[in-house]
Write a protein that holds these residues in place. Structure first.
Motif, PDB file in Angstrom:
ATOM      1  N   PHE A  92      14.147 -27.647   3.212  1.00  0.00           N
ATOM      2  CA  PHE A  92      14.914 -26.671   2.429  1.00  0.00           C
ATOM      3  C   PHE A  92      15.010 -25.349   3.191  1.00  0.00           C
ATOM      4  CE2 PHE A  92      15.595 -23.497  -0.830  1.00  0.00           C
ATOM      5  CZ  PHE A  92      16.477 -24.102  -1.709  1.00  0.00           C
ATOM      6  N   ARG A  93      13.906 -24.915   3.759  1.00  0.00           N
ATOM      7  CA  ARG A  93      13.888 -23.663   4.522  1.00  0.00           C
ATOM      8  C   ARG A  93      14.873 -23.726   5.696  1.00  0.00           C
ATOM      9  NH1 ARG A  93       8.679 -22.132   7.741  1.00  0.00           N
ATOM     10  NH2 ARG A  93       9.739 -20.971   9.357  1.00  0.00           N
ATOM     11  N   ALA A  94      14.942 -24.877   6.354  1.00  0.00           N
ATOM     12  CA  ALA A  94      15.865 -25.031   7.483  1.00  0.00           C
ATOM     13  C   ALA A  94      17.325 -24.967   7.040  1.00  0.00           C
ATOM     14  CB  ALA A  94      15.588 -26.352   8.207  1.00  0.00           C
ATOM     15  N   TRP A  95      17.588 -25.262   5.776  1.00  0.00           N
ATOM     16  CA  TRP A  95      18.938 -25.196   5.226  1.00  0.00           C
ATOM     17  C   TRP A  95      19.303 -23.805   4.726  1.00  0.00           C
ATOM     18  CZ3 TRP A  95      22.995 -28.684   4.294  1.00  0.00           C
ATOM     19  CH2 TRP A  95      22.786 -29.957   4.801  1.00  0.00           C
TER      20      TRP A  95
ATOM     21  N   PHE B  48      33.579 -20.712   8.009  1.00  0.00           N
ATOM     22  CA  PHE B  48      33.270 -21.557   6.856  1.00  0.00           C
ATOM     23  C   PHE B  48      32.477 -20.685   5.898  1.00  0.00           C
ATOM     24  CE2 PHE B  48      34.045 -24.593  10.170  1.00  0.00           C
ATOM     25  CZ  PHE B  48      34.711 -25.618   9.520  1.00  0.00           C
ATOM     26  N   PHE B  49      32.849 -20.702   4.633  1.00  0.00           N
ATOM     27  CA  PHE B  49      32.205 -19.783   3.694  1.00  0.00           C
ATOM     28  C   PHE B  49      32.294 -20.322   2.270  1.00  0.00           C
ATOM     29  CE2 PHE B  49      36.565 -18.642   4.520  1.00  0.00           C
ATOM     30  CZ  PHE B  49      37.114 -18.490   3.263  1.00  0.00           C
ATOM     31  N   GLY B  50      31.459 -19.765   1.423  1.00  0.00           N
ATOM     32  CA  GLY B  50      31.463 -20.146   0.021  1.00  0.00           C
ATOM     33  C   GLY B  50      30.354 -19.448  -0.739  1.00  0.00           C
ATOM     34  N   ARG B  51      30.112 -19.964  -1.952  1.00  0.00           N
ATOM     35  CA  ARG B  51      29.116 -19.376  -2.845  1.00  0.00           C
ATOM     36  C   ARG B  51      28.080 -20.421  -3.226  1.00  0.00           C
ATOM     37  NH1 ARG B  51      31.303 -19.241  -7.528  1.00  0.00           N
ATOM     38  NH2 ARG B  51      33.150 -20.394  -6.943  1.00  0.00           N
ATOM     39  N   TYR B  52      26.885 -19.964  -3.483  1.00  0.00           N
ATOM     40  CA  TYR B  52      25.827 -20.839  -3.996  1.00  0.00           C
ATOM     41  C   TYR B  52      25.917 -20.852  -5.518  1.00  0.00           C
ATOM     42  CZ  TYR B  52      23.745 -20.944   0.628  1.00  0.00           C
ATOM     43  OH  TYR B  52      23.529 -21.137   1.964  1.00  0.00           O
ATOM     44  N   LEU B  53      26.134 -22.025  -6.071  1.00  0.00           N
ATOM     45  CA  LEU B  53      26.212 -22.182  -7.521  1.00  0.00           C
ATOM     46  C   LEU B  53      24.831 -22.415  -8.129  1.00  0.00           C
ATOM     47  CD1 LEU B  53      29.346 -24.502  -7.708  1.00  0.00           C
ATOM     48  CD2 LEU B  53      29.240 -21.994  -7.889  1.00  0.00           C
ATOM     49  N   GLU B  54      23.951 -23.037  -7.340  1.00  0.00           N
ATOM     50  CA  GLU B  54      22.582 -23.305  -7.799  1.00  0.00           C
ATOM     51  C   GLU B  54      21.657 -23.339  -6.597  1.00  0.00           C
ATOM     52  OE1 GLU B  54      20.021 -26.889  -9.897  1.00  0.00           O
ATOM     53  OE2 GLU B  54      22.184 -26.849 -10.193  1.00  0.00           O
ATOM     54  N   VAL B  55      20.552 -22.651  -6.701  1.00  0.00           N
ATOM     55  CA  VAL B  55      19.520 -22.668  -5.668  1.00  0.00           C
ATOM     56  C   VAL B  55      18.186 -22.857  -6.381  1.00  0.00           C
ATOM     57  CG1 VAL B  55      18.397 -21.413  -3.793  1.00  0.00           C
ATOM     58  CG2 VAL B  55      20.869 -21.152  -4.162  1.00  0.00           C
ATOM     59  N   THR B  56      17.586 -24.023  -6.194  1.00  0.00           N
ATOM     60  CA  THR B  56      16.308 -24.360  -6.816  1.00  0.00           C
ATOM     61  C   THR B  56      15.345 -24.814  -5.712  1.00  0.00           C
ATOM     62  OG1 THR B  56      17.525 -25.120  -8.772  1.00  0.00           O
ATOM     63  CG2 THR B  56      15.193 -25.718  -8.633  1.00  0.00           C
ATOM     64  N   PRO B  57      14.624 -23.847  -5.096  1.00  0.00           N
ATOM     65  CA  PRO B  57      13.724 -24.219  -3.996  1.00  0.00           C
ATOM     66  C   PRO B  57      12.590 -25.102  -4.498  1.00  0.00           C
ATOM     67  CG  PRO B  57      14.102 -21.832  -4.084  1.00  0.00           C
ATOM     68  CD  PRO B  57      14.668 -22.410  -5.336  1.00  0.00           C
ATOM     69  N   PRO B  58      12.145 -26.058  -3.766  1.00  0.00           N
ATOM     70  CA  PRO B  58      12.751 -26.622  -2.560  1.00  0.00           C
ATOM     71  C   PRO B  58      13.455 -27.948  -2.838  1.00  0.00           C
ATOM     72  CG  PRO B  58      10.477 -27.323  -2.662  1.00  0.00           C
ATOM     73  CD  PRO B  58      10.777 -26.559  -3.949  1.00  0.00           C
ATOM     74  N   THR B  59      14.104 -28.072  -3.996  1.00  0.00           N
ATOM     75  CA  THR B  59      14.615 -29.386  -4.376  1.00  0.00           C
ATOM     76  C   THR B  59      16.135 -29.504  -4.466  1.00  0.00           C
ATOM     77  OG1 THR B  59      14.438 -28.834  -6.737  1.00  0.00           O
ATOM     78  CG2 THR B  59      12.530 -29.943  -5.712  1.00  0.00           C
TER      79      THR B  59
END
Length: 166
Positions: free
Chosen positions: A40-43, A89-100
């Motif tokens: 997840f961190r690498a992403w 390339f660009f966009g928005r994060y709709l959901e970020v639930t570390p690390p899953t």
């Protein structure tokens, strides 16, 4: 439906599997040696993304990488493709639930997909499942025809190399 494609890596690690599961969805899976928190961190860390995101064989270089990996945040990648202007390339994060889990938009064209990446850890290994949902069959057909989806095996081999250093 297209058949499932499996691409074996050059080194004996894990295969990348790509499957068109519907007219609008492409699913890519790969297992990595390493816990979900590192994958997840690498992403989500620009310094790490720069090391693996651009496939070496494509002859492009990731020259700009901005990541605000939080729900409502954004990302922007700039690639030197040998043209006067970099490709963005660009966009928005709709959901970020570390690390899953990560969910983001791909807004560089009207036919951009919504991508969901899940990171499932078992015994210190992480199974990554990417689901790209396109707005139409034609948009997915165009993405497949462009060859951009074929980058995953090489990108993920490069990610394996980065994970080994963390």
């Amino acid at each position: 439906m297209d058949a499932t494609r499996t691409t074996e890596p050059a080194t004996p690690r894990y295969a990348t599997t790509t499957e068109r599961t519907s007219d609008r969805e492409l699913v890519v899976t790969r297992t990595f040696d390493g816990p979900a928190r590192l994958v997840f961190r690498a992403w989500t860390t620009p310094e790490l993304l720069r090391r693996w995101w651009a496939p070496d064989s494509f002859g492009i270089k990731l020259v700009g990488c901005e990541v605000d990996a939080r729900t409502g945040g954004s990302y922007r990648f700039l690639f030197d493709v040998g043209q006067p202007e970099p490709m963005a390339f660009f966009g928005r994060y709709l959901e970020v639930t570390p690390p899953t889990r990560l969910v983001w938009t791909n807004e560089e064209s009207a036919d951009g997909s919504v991508t969901t990446a899940t990171f499932e850890e078992t015994d210190g290994k992480t199974r990554l499942v990417i689901r790209d949902l396109y707005p139409s069959k034609e948009a997915l057909d165009a993405a497949l025809a462009s060859g951009s989806t074929g980058a995953f095996p090489e990108q993920f081999d490069q990610l394996d190399t980065v994970l080994a250093t963390l």
